[in-house]
Write a protein that holds these residues in place. Structure first.
Motif, mmCIF file in Angstrom:
data_model
loop_
_atom_site.group_PDB
_atom_site.id
_atom_site.type_symbol
_atom_site.label_atom_id
_atom_site.label_comp_id
_atom_site.label_asym_id
_atom_site.label_seq_id
_atom_site.Cartn_x
_atom_site.Cartn_y
_atom_site.Cartn_z
ATOM 1 N N ILE A 187 12.569 9.020 -31.118
ATOM 2 C CA ILE A 187 13.660 8.558 -30.258
ATOM 3 C C ILE A 187 13.616 7.048 -30.069
ATOM 4 N N GLY A 188 12.419 6.530 -29.790
ATOM 5 C CA GLY A 188 12.276 5.094 -29.573
ATOM 6 C C GLY A 188 12.764 4.669 -28.196
ATOM 7 N N ASP A 189 12.744 3.381 -27.958
ATOM 8 C CA ASP A 189 13.189 2.830 -26.674
ATOM 9 C C ASP A 189 14.718 2.759 -26.667
ATOM 10 N N ILE A 190 15.332 3.669 -25.953
ATOM 11 C CA ILE A 190 16.789 3.792 -25.992
ATOM 12 C C ILE A 190 17.469 2.755 -25.102
ATOM 13 N N ALA A 191 18.640 2.316 -25.520
ATOM 14 C CA ALA A 191 19.453 1.413 -24.701
ATOM 15 C C ALA A 191 20.080 2.224 -23.574
ATOM 16 N N ILE A 192 19.949 1.757 -22.341
ATOM 17 C CA ILE A 192 20.515 2.481 -21.203
ATOM 18 C C ILE A 192 21.599 1.683 -20.475
ATOM 19 N N ALA A 193 21.731 0.400 -20.794
ATOM 20 C CA ALA A 193 22.786 -0.403 -20.168
ATOM 21 C C ALA A 193 23.006 -1.682 -20.964
ATOM 22 N N LYS A 194 24.246 -2.148 -20.973
ATOM 23 C CA LYS A 194 24.536 -3.447 -21.581
ATOM 24 C C LYS A 194 24.076 -4.561 -20.654
ATOM 25 N N ASN A 195 24.167 -4.286 -19.356
ATOM 26 C CA ASN A 195 23.690 -5.184 -18.307
ATOM 27 C C ASN A 195 23.693 -4.381 -17.010
ATOM 28 N N LEU A 196 23.351 -4.997 -15.903
ATOM 29 C CA LEU A 196 23.271 -4.262 -14.638
ATOM 30 C C LEU A 196 24.615 -3.679 -14.210
ATOM 31 N N ALA A 197 25.700 -4.245 -14.700
ATOM 32 C CA ALA A 197 27.030 -3.776 -14.303
ATOM 33 C C ALA A 197 27.672 -2.845 -15.324
ATOM 34 N N THR A 198 26.970 -2.605 -16.441
ATOM 35 C CA THR A 198 27.573 -1.786 -17.499
ATOM 36 C C THR A 198 26.572 -0.762 -18.028
ATOM 37 N N PRO A 199 26.422 0.357 -17.330
ATOM 38 C CA PRO A 199 25.495 1.393 -17.788
ATOM 39 C C PRO A 199 26.042 2.108 -19.016
ATOM 40 N N LEU A 200 25.150 2.656 -19.812
ATOM 41 C CA LEU A 200 25.549 3.456 -20.959
ATOM 42 C C LEU A 200 25.433 4.944 -20.626
ATOM 43 N N TYR A 201 25.996 5.761 -21.493
ATOM 44 C CA TYR A 201 26.176 7.187 -21.210
ATOM 45 C C TYR A 201 24.918 7.896 -20.727
ATOM 46 N N ASN A 202 23.841 7.834 -21.509
ATOM 47 C CA ASN A 202 22.665 8.634 -21.180
ATOM 48 C C ASN A 202 22.034 8.262 -19.848
ATOM 49 N N PHE A 203 22.234 7.038 -19.410
ATOM 50 C CA PHE A 203 21.719 6.639 -18.105
ATOM 51 C C PHE A 203 22.662 7.080 -16.986
ATOM 52 N N ALA A 204 23.936 6.758 -17.130
ATOM 53 C CA ALA A 204 24.902 7.055 -16.064
ATOM 54 C C ALA A 204 24.978 8.549 -15.767
ATOM 55 N N VAL A 205 24.929 9.377 -16.811
ATOM 56 C CA VAL A 205 25.065 10.818 -16.604
ATOM 57 C C VAL A 205 23.883 11.376 -15.820
ATOM 58 N N VAL A 206 22.695 10.817 -16.032
ATOM 59 C CA VAL A 206 21.514 11.259 -15.282
ATOM 60 C C VAL A 206 21.676 10.938 -13.798
ATOM 61 N N ILE A 207 22.126 9.727 -13.512
ATOM 62 C CA ILE A 207 22.319 9.318 -12.118
ATOM 63 C C ILE A 207 23.381 10.189 -11.453
ATOM 64 N N ASP A 208 24.488 10.396 -12.136
ATOM 65 C CA ASP A 208 25.580 11.189 -11.565
ATOM 66 C C ASP A 208 25.151 12.630 -11.305
ATOM 67 N N ASP A 209 24.475 13.237 -12.268
ATOM 68 C CA ASP A 209 24.056 14.628 -12.091
ATOM 69 C C ASP A 209 23.087 14.767 -10.918
ATOM 70 N N PHE A 210 22.209 13.779 -10.746
ATOM 71 C CA PHE A 210 21.281 13.819 -9.612
ATOM 72 C C PHE A 210 22.016 13.614 -8.292
ATOM 73 N N GLU A 211 22.833 12.578 -8.238
ATOM 74 C CA GLU A 211 23.525 12.248 -6.988
ATOM 75 C C GLU A 211 24.496 13.355 -6.568
ATOM 76 N N MET A 212 25.061 14.053 -7.546
ATOM 77 C CA MET A 212 26.025 15.115 -7.247
ATOM 78 C C MET A 212 25.371 16.493 -7.190
ATOM 79 N N LYS A 213 24.031 16.501 -7.277
ATOM 80 C CA LYS A 213 23.241 17.729 -7.120
ATOM 81 C C LYS A 213 23.645 18.825 -8.110
ATOM 82 N N ILE A 214 23.838 18.425 -9.353
ATOM 83 C CA ILE A 214 24.204 19.384 -10.395
ATOM 84 C C ILE A 214 23.016 20.297 -10.691
ATOM 85 N N SER A 215 23.250 21.599 -10.647
ATOM 86 C CA SER A 215 22.166 22.567 -10.869
ATOM 87 C C SER A 215 22.079 23.010 -12.324
ATOM 88 N N HIS A 216 23.233 23.097 -13.004
ATOM 89 C CA HIS A 216 23.287 23.561 -14.391
ATOM 90 C C HIS A 216 24.183 22.626 -15.200
#
Length: 388
Positions: A187-216
């Protein structure tokens, strides 16, 4: 894993489309399976819009997705149009939240700024692929001294933020596919954001799923390769891991990836062609799911009662336009003459066979006759009923 043990009211699932195209059959199928699962267990179905790709995102696509999901009868309990406890539900409105977690990873030395030029990264990628290696980042900027990083940032050097992927194996239990394992060295060191104001998919989805308490997380199998990356980020931030279920791809009759040449078009186009919403729902429910009986006709309440992720197949689901036509014929025959007339009028008016509603004298549903504008003939509903 048995879903009989799931406590009613504890399920929280989501559909998270990017507004970069119209609602298509694949997304509609994923939305339906999430909706059925939530309803079966008295849970919550959430609609989230992943619109961080500013260049490709379009409000018209978002409108199309929402309108056609509603037309299909797939309603959400939380979303961008109705709000909810864990909003906002558009990623473009959640940038401050992402920045907070990005800064946390940077501060804890679990992420870093990468200053490698795009040309260099592309050349490295092409070389690795040419010798049969997976295209992963070399780690050149992984251990830059803090002073160097601060100097480069002060100079305004372009950079992205990468996650420090630990060397380990990632395992997760997929409800549909069983145990899946990944080696992070691939996998290697994956890119998670272009900068602090521009997150990329794999990072943003993790934050959203946690904050929205997604179970499945119930999504297409094309996301399987994203799952270990997201699990790594979850672990780095101390987030709980949701339960994953990856649905089979939808294939054409020739078992290739579904496309327009298989007559697969946007849901809104099927609507224009006269397909009924219950037809589409019944059809897409069987794209990967099988109740294990000979029964073919299912209403939404019946699907909610019978649906189970344990009955979703691993292999690709075949899109068969003839079956779609068969189902539409069945549902059309269940409609009353009055309802059929109501459904047909927009098409007849658009084709110029009927005058507009305002121009048809004493027009109302259930009236005995309708005037055909081109011939001035009258349609007798009593005779029409016998024909239908």
């Amino acid at each position: 894993m048995s879903f009989k043990l799931i406590e009613p009211g504890k399920v929280r699932v989501r559909i998270a489309p990017a507004p970069t195209g119209f609602l298509h059959i694949g997304l509609a199928r994923t939305a339906l399976f999430n909706y059925l699962f939530a309803k079966k267990y008295e849970g919550v179905f959430i609609l989230r819009i992943e619109d961080t790709d500013i260049e490709r995102s379009d409000p018209e696509f978002e409108k199309n997705i929402l309108e056609n999901l509603k037309w299909l009868g797939i309603e959400w309990s939380e979303g961008p149009d109705i709000g909810g406890e864990y909003g906002p539900y558009r990623q473009s409105q959640r940038l401050e939240t992402y920045a907070k977690y990005l800064e946390k990873l940077l501060t804890e030395n679990k992420a870093y700024h990468c200053f490698c030029p795009e040309e260099e990264l592309e050349a490295q990628k092409q070389y690795q692929m040419s010798i049969g290696q997976p295209p992963i980042y070399s780690g050149k900027c992984r251990d830059l001294p803090l002073e160097t990083v601060q100097k480069y940032l002060a100079e305004g050097r372009p950079s992205i933020i990468r996650f420090k992927t630990p060397a380990k194996k990632i395992e997760f239990d997929d409800v549909i596919r069983g145990k899946i394992e990944f080696d992070t060295s691939l996998i290697g060191d994956i890119a998670i954001a272009k900068n602090l104001a521009t997150p990329l998919y794999n990072f943003a989805v993790v934050i959203d799923d946690f904050e929205m308490k997604i179970s499945h997380v119930i999504r297409g199998e094309d996301h399987i390769s994203n799952t270990p990356k997201q699990i790594l980020i979850q672990e780095a931030l101390g987030f709980p891991r949701p339960i994953y279920a990856h649905l089979p791809l939808i294939l054409g009759p020739d078992r290739t990836k579904l496309s327009k040449r298989h007559e697969a078009i946007a849901v809104s186009e099927y609507k224009k062609q006269g397909y009924l919403p219950e037809t589409i729902i019944n059809f897409i429910a069987f794209l990967g799911w099988n109740p294990g009986t000979e029964r073919e006709i299912y209403s939404m309440p019946s699907l909610i009662k019978e649906f189970s992720l344990e009955k979703v197949q691993k292999g690709g689901a075949i899109f068969n336009i003839k079956r779609l036509d068969f189902l539409n014929g069945f549902y059309i025959r269940q409609r009353s003459v009055e309802k059929l007339t109501e459904l047909c009028l927009p098409y007849l008016i658009e084709a110029g066979f009927l005058k507009s509603h305002e121009e048809v004298e004493e027009f109302h549903l259930g009236a005995p006759h309708y005037e055909i504008s081109q011939t001035k003939e009258l349609i007798d509903l009593v005779k029409l009923e016998k024909i239908v």
